[in-house]
Design a protein around this motif. Structure first.
Motif, PDB file in Angstrom:
ATOM      1  N   TYR A  21      -5.365  22.714  54.920  1.00  0.00           N
ATOM      2  CA  TYR A  21      -6.418  23.721  54.864  1.00  0.00           C
ATOM      3  C   TYR A  21      -6.697  24.240  56.275  1.00  0.00           C
ATOM      4  O   TYR A  21      -6.916  23.450  57.203  1.00  0.00           O
ATOM      5  CB  TYR A  21      -7.685  23.135  54.244  1.00  0.00           C
ATOM      6  N   TYR A  22      -6.701  25.566  56.395  1.00  0.00           N
ATOM      7  CA  TYR A  22      -6.882  26.207  57.693  1.00  0.00           C
ATOM      8  C   TYR A  22      -8.163  27.032  57.707  1.00  0.00           C
ATOM      9  O   TYR A  22      -8.433  27.804  56.779  1.00  0.00           O
ATOM     10  CB  TYR A  22      -5.712  27.139  57.998  1.00  0.00           C
ATOM     11  N   CYS A  23      -8.909  26.886  58.758  1.00  0.00           N
ATOM     12  CA  CYS A  23     -10.075  27.726  58.992  1.00  0.00           C
ATOM     13  C   CYS A  23      -9.607  29.047  59.602  1.00  0.00           C
ATOM     14  O   CYS A  23      -8.670  29.071  60.414  1.00  0.00           O
ATOM     15  CB  CYS A  23     -11.010  27.004  59.947  1.00  0.00           C
ATOM     16  N   ASN A  24     -10.251  30.122  59.213  1.00  0.00           N
ATOM     17  CA  ASN A  24      -9.873  31.454  59.690  1.00  0.00           C
ATOM     18  C   ASN A  24     -11.111  32.248  60.043  1.00  0.00           C
ATOM     19  O   ASN A  24     -12.128  32.175  59.347  1.00  0.00           O
ATOM     20  CB  ASN A  24      -9.079  32.172  58.603  1.00  0.00           C
TER      21      ASN A  24
ATOM     22  N   GLN B 262     -12.099  35.396  72.953  1.00  0.00           N
ATOM     23  CA  GLN B 262     -11.329  34.276  72.398  1.00  0.00           C
ATOM     24  C   GLN B 262     -12.274  33.370  71.612  1.00  0.00           C
ATOM     25  O   GLN B 262     -13.397  33.108  72.037  1.00  0.00           O
ATOM     26  CB  GLN B 262     -10.659  33.484  73.530  1.00  0.00           C
ATOM     27  N   VAL B 263     -11.797  32.921  70.451  1.00  0.00           N
ATOM     28  CA  VAL B 263     -12.565  32.010  69.603  1.00  0.00           C
ATOM     29  C   VAL B 263     -11.719  30.762  69.363  1.00  0.00           C
ATOM     30  O   VAL B 263     -10.542  30.854  69.034  1.00  0.00           O
ATOM     31  CB  VAL B 263     -12.920  32.669  68.258  1.00  0.00           C
ATOM     32  N   ARG B 264     -12.332  29.606  69.537  1.00  0.00           N
ATOM     33  CA  ARG B 264     -11.653  28.345  69.264  1.00  0.00           C
ATOM     34  C   ARG B 264     -12.271  27.715  68.029  1.00  0.00           C
ATOM     35  O   ARG B 264     -13.498  27.707  67.885  1.00  0.00           O
ATOM     36  CB  ARG B 264     -11.770  27.394  70.442  1.00  0.00           C
ATOM     37  N   LEU B 265     -11.409  27.198  67.150  1.00  0.00           N
ATOM     38  CA  LEU B 265     -11.865  26.627  65.889  1.00  0.00           C
ATOM     39  C   LEU B 265     -11.432  25.173  65.800  1.00  0.00           C
ATOM     40  O   LEU B 265     -10.264  24.855  66.032  1.00  0.00           O
ATOM     41  CB  LEU B 265     -11.281  27.409  64.712  1.00  0.00           C
ATOM     42  N   VAL B 266     -12.357  24.305  65.437  1.00  0.00           N
ATOM     43  CA  VAL B 266     -12.065  22.885  65.280  1.00  0.00           C
ATOM     44  C   VAL B 266     -12.488  22.456  63.881  1.00  0.00           C
ATOM     45  O   VAL B 266     -13.670  22.552  63.528  1.00  0.00           O
ATOM     46  CB  VAL B 266     -12.798  22.040  66.336  1.00  0.00           C
ATOM     47  N   GLU B 267     -11.503  22.014  63.112  1.00  0.00           N
ATOM     48  CA  GLU B 267     -11.742  21.619  61.728  1.00  0.00           C
ATOM     49  C   GLU B 267     -11.899  20.111  61.616  1.00  0.00           C
ATOM     50  O   GLU B 267     -11.354  19.352  62.418  1.00  0.00           O
ATOM     51  CB  GLU B 267     -10.584  22.066  60.844  1.00  0.00           C
ATOM     52  N   SER B 268     -12.593  19.692  60.568  1.00  0.00           N
ATOM     53  CA  SER B 268     -12.732  18.283  60.268  1.00  0.00           C
ATOM     54  C   SER B 268     -13.040  18.123  58.787  1.00  0.00           C
ATOM     55  O   SER B 268     -13.420  19.099  58.119  1.00  0.00           O
ATOM     56  CB  SER B 268     -13.843  17.648  61.109  1.00  0.00           C
ATOM     57  N   GLY B 269     -12.866  16.901  58.292  1.00  0.00           N
ATOM     58  CA  GLY B 269     -13.278  16.595  56.934  1.00  0.00           C
ATOM     59  C   GLY B 269     -12.168  16.403  55.927  1.00  0.00           C
ATOM     60  O   GLY B 269     -12.437  16.071  54.771  1.00  0.00           O
ATOM     61  N   GLY B 270     -10.924  16.616  56.313  1.00  0.00           N
ATOM     62  CA  GLY B 270      -9.839  16.400  55.367  1.00  0.00           C
ATOM     63  C   GLY B 270      -9.616  14.922  55.103  1.00  0.00           C
ATOM     64  O   GLY B 270     -10.257  14.064  55.712  1.00  0.00           O
ATOM     65  N   GLY B 271      -8.723  14.633  54.169  1.00  0.00           N
ATOM     66  CA  GLY B 271      -8.426  13.248  53.873  1.00  0.00           C
ATOM     67  C   GLY B 271      -7.776  13.077  52.524  1.00  0.00           C
ATOM     68  O   GLY B 271      -7.306  14.044  51.920  1.00  0.00           O
ATOM     69  N   LEU B 272      -7.753  11.829  52.071  1.00  0.00           N
ATOM     70  CA  LEU B 272      -7.158  11.471  50.784  1.00  0.00           C
ATOM     71  C   LEU B 272      -8.264  11.162  49.792  1.00  0.00           C
ATOM     72  O   LEU B 272      -9.194  10.404  50.097  1.00  0.00           O
ATOM     73  CB  LEU B 272      -6.254  10.249  50.966  1.00  0.00           C
ATOM     74  N   VAL B 273      -8.165  11.747  48.610  1.00  0.00           N
ATOM     75  CA  VAL B 273      -9.179  11.529  47.587  1.00  0.00           C
ATOM     76  C   VAL B 273      -8.497  11.507  46.225  1.00  0.00           C
ATOM     77  O   VAL B 273      -7.440  12.122  46.037  1.00  0.00           O
ATOM     78  CB  VAL B 273     -10.248  12.641  47.653  1.00  0.00           C
ATOM     79  N   GLN B 274      -9.089  10.806  45.289  1.00  0.00           N
ATOM     80  CA  GLN B 274      -8.549  10.777  43.936  1.00  0.00           C
ATOM     81  C   GLN B 274      -8.951  12.035  43.182  1.00  0.00           C
ATOM     82  O   GLN B 274      -9.969  12.679  43.501  1.00  0.00           O
ATOM     83  CB  GLN B 274      -9.063   9.545  43.189  1.00  0.00           C
ATOM     84  N   ALA B 275      -8.160  12.377  42.193  1.00  0.00           N
ATOM     85  CA  ALA B 275      -8.476  13.525  41.356  1.00  0.00           C
ATOM     86  C   ALA B 275      -9.883  13.377  40.779  1.00  0.00           C
ATOM     87  O   ALA B 275     -10.278  12.293  40.356  1.00  0.00           O
ATOM     88  CB  ALA B 275      -7.455  13.664  40.239  1.00  0.00           C
ATOM     89  N   GLY B 276     -10.620  14.481  40.796  1.00  0.00           N
ATOM     90  CA  GLY B 276     -11.998  14.461  40.337  1.00  0.00           C
ATOM     91  C   GLY B 276     -13.009  14.203  41.449  1.00  0.00           C
ATOM     92  O   GLY B 276     -14.217  14.368  41.240  1.00  0.00           O
ATOM     93  N   GLY B 277     -12.506  13.823  42.597  1.00  0.00           N
ATOM     94  CA  GLY B 277     -13.386  13.528  43.722  1.00  0.00           C
ATOM     95  C   GLY B 277     -13.781  14.764  44.502  1.00  0.00           C
ATOM     96  O   GLY B 277     -13.451  15.902  44.118  1.00  0.00           O
ATOM     97  N   SER B 278     -14.477  14.530  45.609  1.00  0.00           N
ATOM     98  CA  SER B 278     -15.003  15.619  46.431  1.00  0.00           C
ATOM     99  C   SER B 278     -14.693  15.391  47.899  1.00  0.00           C
ATOM    100  O   SER B 278     -14.572  14.243  48.355  1.00  0.00           O
ATOM    101  CB  SER B 278     -16.519  15.735  46.262  1.00  0.00           C
ATOM    102  N   LEU B 279     -14.580  16.495  48.611  1.00  0.00           N
ATOM    103  CA  LEU B 279     -14.463  16.482  50.066  1.00  0.00           C
ATOM    104  C   LEU B 279     -15.229  17.671  50.619  1.00  0.00           C
ATOM    105  O   LEU B 279     -15.373  18.691  49.930  1.00  0.00           O
ATOM    106  CB  LEU B 279     -12.999  16.587  50.514  1.00  0.00           C
ATOM    107  N   ARG B 280     -15.671  17.540  51.853  1.00  0.00           N
ATOM    108  CA  ARG B 280     -16.325  18.652  52.525  1.00  0.00           C
ATOM    109  C   ARG B 280     -15.632  18.920  53.856  1.00  0.00           C
ATOM    110  O   ARG B 280     -15.575  18.045  54.708  1.00  0.00           O
ATOM    111  CB  ARG B 280     -17.797  18.346  52.776  1.00  0.00           C
ATOM    112  N   LEU B 281     -15.114  20.121  53.989  1.00  0.00           N
ATOM    113  CA  LEU B 281     -14.478  20.530  55.226  1.00  0.00           C
ATOM    114  C   LEU B 281     -15.476  21.281  56.104  1.00  0.00           C
ATOM    115  O   LEU B 281     -16.328  22.003  55.604  1.00  0.00           O
ATOM    116  CB  LEU B 281     -13.274  21.426  54.954  1.00  0.00           C
TER     117      LEU B 281
END
Length: 116
Positions: free
Chosen positions: A93-96, A1-20
């Motif tokens: 966005y989903y981690c797989n 069994q593998v458990r996955l925990v995601e982080s890093g999403g949010g609201l950003v303006q066009a042209g911006g950056s995010l890191r998941l």
């Protein structure tokens, strides 16, 4: 069994950056391919990017040149650096993860919203 925990999403303006980030725990020794998928409202889930244990990558045409997938095997974590974000990147966005034994696991999803 593998458990996955995601982080890093949010609201950003066009042209911006995010890191998941997606941290894996459990039967991590069996992890082979790690990746990110996304699902926008009313649309099917689609591949964004994947990376093998050896570091080979594959990207959806819509994100090539803007997104970068990477993984830290020591931390059992996969990352998605998203630059030059567009409103059409808005999705959950989903981690797989796929294991050596052919099992597949999904994270809970993280919302990314890009405003115009």
């Amino acid at each position: 069994q593998v458990r996955l925990v995601e982080s890093g999403g949010g609201l950003v303006q066009a042209g911006g950056s995010l890191r998941l980030s997606c941290a894996a725990s459990g039967s991590i020794f069996s992890i082979n391919v790690m990746g990110w998928y996304r699902q926008a409202p009313g649309k099917q889930r689609e591949l964004v990017a994947v990376i093998t244990s050896g570091g080979s990558t594959n990207y959806a045409d819509s994100v090539k040149g803007r997104f970068t997938i990477s993984r830290d095997n020591a931390k059992n974590t996969v990352y998605l650096q998203m630059n030059s974000l567009k409103p059409e990147d808005t999705a959950i966005y989903y981690c797989n993860v796929n294991t050596l034994w052919g099992h597949e696991y999904w994270g809970q999803g993280t919302q990314v919203t890009v405003s115009s």
